[in-house]
Design a protein around this motif. Structure first.
Motif, PDB file in Angstrom:
ATOM      1  N   MET A 128       8.072 -12.144  17.965  1.00  0.00           N
ATOM      2  CA  MET A 128       9.362 -12.015  18.580  1.00  0.00           C
ATOM      3  C   MET A 128       9.581 -10.560  18.983  1.00  0.00           C
ATOM      4  SD  MET A 128      12.906 -13.437  17.175  1.00  0.00           S
ATOM      5  CE  MET A 128      14.340 -13.298  18.171  1.00  0.00           C
ATOM      6  N   ALA A 129      10.409 -10.329  19.963  1.00  0.00           N
ATOM      7  CA  ALA A 129      10.707  -8.978  20.431  1.00  0.00           C
ATOM      8  C   ALA A 129      12.209  -8.850  20.677  1.00  0.00           C
ATOM      9  CB  ALA A 129       9.945  -8.685  21.710  1.00  0.00           C
ATOM     10  N   LEU A 130      12.661  -7.633  20.731  1.00  0.00           N
ATOM     11  CA  LEU A 130      14.070  -7.348  20.965  1.00  0.00           C
ATOM     12  C   LEU A 130      14.198  -6.480  22.209  1.00  0.00           C
ATOM     13  CD1 LEU A 130      17.094  -7.055  19.963  1.00  0.00           C
ATOM     14  CD2 LEU A 130      16.301  -4.979  18.842  1.00  0.00           C
ATOM     15  N   ASP A 131      15.115  -6.850  23.099  1.00  0.00           N
ATOM     16  CA  ASP A 131      15.428  -6.047  24.278  1.00  0.00           C
ATOM     17  C   ASP A 131      16.936  -5.853  24.331  1.00  0.00           C
ATOM     18  OD1 ASP A 131      12.921  -5.651  25.911  1.00  0.00           O
ATOM     19  OD2 ASP A 131      12.863  -7.826  25.638  1.00  0.00           O
ATOM     20  N   MET A 132      17.364  -4.638  24.607  1.00  0.00           N
ATOM     21  CA  MET A 132      18.789  -4.367  24.745  1.00  0.00           C
ATOM     22  C   MET A 132      18.995  -3.152  25.644  1.00  0.00           C
ATOM     23  SD  MET A 132      19.532  -2.991  20.835  1.00  0.00           S
ATOM     24  CE  MET A 132      21.230  -2.611  20.998  1.00  0.00           C
ATOM     25  N   ARG A 133      20.197  -3.034  26.161  1.00  0.00           N
ATOM     26  CA  ARG A 133      20.596  -1.888  26.975  1.00  0.00           C
ATOM     27  C   ARG A 133      21.726  -1.175  26.238  1.00  0.00           C
ATOM     28  NH1 ARG A 133      19.011  -2.618  32.586  1.00  0.00           N
ATOM     29  NH2 ARG A 133      17.836  -4.543  32.713  1.00  0.00           N
ATOM     30  N   ILE A 134      21.669   0.157  26.272  1.00  0.00           N
ATOM     31  CA  ILE A 134      22.665   0.942  25.541  1.00  0.00           C
ATOM     32  C   ILE A 134      23.188   2.077  26.417  1.00  0.00           C
ATOM     33  CG2 ILE A 134      21.745   0.389  23.263  1.00  0.00           C
ATOM     34  CD1 ILE A 134      20.330   3.117  23.286  1.00  0.00           C
ATOM     35  N   ASN A 135      24.326   2.625  26.039  1.00  0.00           N
ATOM     36  CA  ASN A 135      24.910   3.753  26.771  1.00  0.00           C
ATOM     37  C   ASN A 135      24.730   5.051  25.985  1.00  0.00           C
ATOM     38  OD1 ASN A 135      26.714   3.300  24.740  1.00  0.00           O
ATOM     39  ND2 ASN A 135      28.525   3.165  26.035  1.00  0.00           N
ATOM     40  N   LEU A 136      23.485   5.389  25.732  1.00  0.00           N
ATOM     41  CA  LEU A 136      23.122   6.563  24.947  1.00  0.00           C
ATOM     42  C   LEU A 136      21.829   7.128  25.525  1.00  0.00           C
ATOM     43  CD1 LEU A 136      24.334   7.803  22.315  1.00  0.00           C
ATOM     44  CD2 LEU A 136      22.695   6.423  21.050  1.00  0.00           C
ATOM     45  N   HIS A 137      21.662   8.442  25.495  1.00  0.00           N
ATOM     46  CA  HIS A 137      20.428   9.061  25.972  1.00  0.00           C
ATOM     47  C   HIS A 137      19.277   8.662  25.039  1.00  0.00           C
ATOM     48  CE1 HIS A 137      17.523  12.284  26.866  1.00  0.00           C
ATOM     49  NE2 HIS A 137      18.080  12.232  28.085  1.00  0.00           N
ATOM     50  N   PRO A 138      18.072   8.446  25.572  1.00  0.00           N
ATOM     51  CA  PRO A 138      16.938   8.019  24.743  1.00  0.00           C
ATOM     52  C   PRO A 138      16.642   8.927  23.548  1.00  0.00           C
ATOM     53  CG  PRO A 138      16.382   7.772  27.039  1.00  0.00           C
ATOM     54  CD  PRO A 138      17.705   8.471  26.994  1.00  0.00           C
ATOM     55  N   GLU A 139      16.801  10.222  23.729  1.00  0.00           N
ATOM     56  CA  GLU A 139      16.529  11.159  22.635  1.00  0.00           C
ATOM     57  C   GLU A 139      17.469  10.911  21.450  1.00  0.00           C
ATOM     58  OE1 GLU A 139      15.389  15.818  22.302  1.00  0.00           O
ATOM     59  OE2 GLU A 139      17.067  15.311  23.628  1.00  0.00           O
ATOM     60  N   LYS A 140      18.744  10.729  21.726  1.00  0.00           N
ATOM     61  CA  LYS A 140      19.729  10.466  20.678  1.00  0.00           C
ATOM     62  C   LYS A 140      19.499   9.086  20.061  1.00  0.00           C
ATOM     63  CE  LYS A 140      23.329  11.192  18.137  1.00  0.00           C
ATOM     64  NZ  LYS A 140      23.184  11.995  16.933  1.00  0.00           N
ATOM     65  N   ALA A 141      19.195   8.092  20.891  1.00  0.00           N
ATOM     66  CA  ALA A 141      18.923   6.745  20.380  1.00  0.00           C
ATOM     67  C   ALA A 141      17.710   6.747  19.454  1.00  0.00           C
ATOM     68  CB  ALA A 141      18.710   5.780  21.542  1.00  0.00           C
ATOM     69  N   ALA A 142      16.666   7.465  19.831  1.00  0.00           N
ATOM     70  CA  ALA A 142      15.464   7.554  18.993  1.00  0.00           C
ATOM     71  C   ALA A 142      15.777   8.216  17.655  1.00  0.00           C
ATOM     72  CB  ALA A 142      14.368   8.317  19.728  1.00  0.00           C
ATOM     73  N   GLU A 143      16.647   9.207  17.680  1.00  0.00           N
ATOM     74  CA  GLU A 143      17.077   9.884  16.453  1.00  0.00           C
ATOM     75  C   GLU A 143      17.820   8.918  15.519  1.00  0.00           C
ATOM     76  OE1 GLU A 143      20.449  13.160  15.654  1.00  0.00           O
ATOM     77  OE2 GLU A 143      18.901  13.800  17.076  1.00  0.00           O
ATOM     78  N   ILE A 144      18.699   8.103  16.087  1.00  0.00           N
ATOM     79  CA  ILE A 144      19.460   7.131  15.294  1.00  0.00           C
ATOM     80  C   ILE A 144      18.527   6.085  14.687  1.00  0.00           C
ATOM     81  CG2 ILE A 144      21.141   5.244  15.466  1.00  0.00           C
ATOM     82  CD1 ILE A 144      22.638   7.026  17.539  1.00  0.00           C
ATOM     83  N   VAL A 145      17.587   5.580  15.480  1.00  0.00           N
ATOM     84  CA  VAL A 145      16.621   4.591  14.979  1.00  0.00           C
ATOM     85  C   VAL A 145      15.770   5.206  13.876  1.00  0.00           C
ATOM     86  CG1 VAL A 145      14.577   3.231  15.584  1.00  0.00           C
ATOM     87  CG2 VAL A 145      16.571   3.224  17.090  1.00  0.00           C
ATOM     88  N   ASN A 146      15.322   6.426  14.093  1.00  0.00           N
ATOM     89  CA  ASN A 146      14.509   7.123  13.098  1.00  0.00           C
ATOM     90  C   ASN A 146      15.268   7.270  11.775  1.00  0.00           C
ATOM     91  OD1 ASN A 146      11.898   8.320  12.861  1.00  0.00           O
ATOM     92  ND2 ASN A 146      12.884  10.316  12.722  1.00  0.00           N
ATOM     93  N   ASP A 147      16.527   7.677  11.856  1.00  0.00           N
ATOM     94  CA  ASP A 147      17.343   7.824  10.650  1.00  0.00           C
ATOM     95  C   ASP A 147      17.518   6.491   9.933  1.00  0.00           C
ATOM     96  OD1 ASP A 147      17.625  10.516  11.175  1.00  0.00           O
ATOM     97  OD2 ASP A 147      19.677  10.350  11.933  1.00  0.00           O
ATOM     98  N   GLU A 148      17.702   5.419  10.700  1.00  0.00           N
ATOM     99  CA  GLU A 148      17.892   4.085  10.110  1.00  0.00           C
ATOM    100  C   GLU A 148      16.636   3.605   9.383  1.00  0.00           C
ATOM    101  OE1 GLU A 148      19.503   0.441   9.018  1.00  0.00           O
ATOM    102  OE2 GLU A 148      20.551   2.176   9.823  1.00  0.00           O
ATOM    103  N   ILE A 149      15.484   3.743  10.019  1.00  0.00           N
ATOM    104  CA  ILE A 149      14.249   3.203   9.434  1.00  0.00           C
ATOM    105  C   ILE A 149      13.740   4.073   8.294  1.00  0.00           C
ATOM    106  CG2 ILE A 149      11.818   2.683   9.888  1.00  0.00           C
ATOM    107  CD1 ILE A 149      12.727   1.743  12.689  1.00  0.00           C
ATOM    108  N   ILE A 150      13.774   5.367   8.468  1.00  0.00           N
ATOM    109  CA  ILE A 150      13.244   6.261   7.429  1.00  0.00           C
ATOM    110  C   ILE A 150      14.290   6.553   6.355  1.00  0.00           C
ATOM    111  CG2 ILE A 150      12.314   8.563   6.968  1.00  0.00           C
ATOM    112  CD1 ILE A 150      11.095   8.409   9.803  1.00  0.00           C
ATOM    113  N   GLY A 151      15.491   6.905   6.776  1.00  0.00           N
ATOM    114  CA  GLY A 151      16.548   7.241   5.825  1.00  0.00           C
ATOM    115  C   GLY A 151      17.129   6.034   5.116  1.00  0.00           C
ATOM    116  N   GLY A 152      17.096   4.883   5.769  1.00  0.00           N
ATOM    117  CA  GLY A 152      17.689   3.682   5.197  1.00  0.00           C
ATOM    118  C   GLY A 152      16.711   2.816   4.432  1.00  0.00           C
TER     119      GLY A 152
END
Length: 111
Positions: free
Chosen positions: A1-25
């Motif tokens: 399965m895969a996930l696709d979505m569109r967001i209103n955030l710059h890729p650099e900031k989005a990558a930072e949020i994902v990184n914090d969620e996966i590593i920090g969480g």
């Protein structure tokens, strides 16, 4: 399965949020590698590969996350793999759960 979505955030900031969620969480989540392609006019593509141990799957899963705004709007695509054991690779929903953590982290930016 895969996930696709569109967001209103710059890729650099989005990558930072994902990184914090996966590593920090998570206790077992880690970033294996990240690759960034810089384009003209603040365009960017970030490809990140994560690894995490899921007890219910009995092994480690990988998650590849691609975030880009090359066509103007920021798109997120992710897919997980490596879960489960045996011929059928049944992972008890761990792959979907790994993908869902990206969707959850970016949900308030979803358009």
């Amino acid at each position: 399965m895969a996930l696709d979505m569109r967001i209103n955030l710059h890729p650099e900031k989005a990558a930072e949020i994902v990184n914090d969620e996966i590593i920090g969480g998570s206790v077992t989540g880690e970033l294996i590698d990240s690759y960034v392609i810089q384009g003209d006019n603040d365009k960017m593509c970030v490809v990140s590969v994560y690894d995490k141990h899921y007890y219910r799957a009995g092994n480690r899963l990988t998650l590849t996350v691609i975030i880009d705004n090359m066509e103007g709007i920021t798109k997120v695509h992710c897919v997980s793999g490596g879960g489960g054991e045996g011929f059928f690779r049944f992972d008890w929903g761990a792959a979907e759960s790994f993908e869902y953590c990206v969707e959850e982290a970016l949900s308030k930016y979803k358009i």
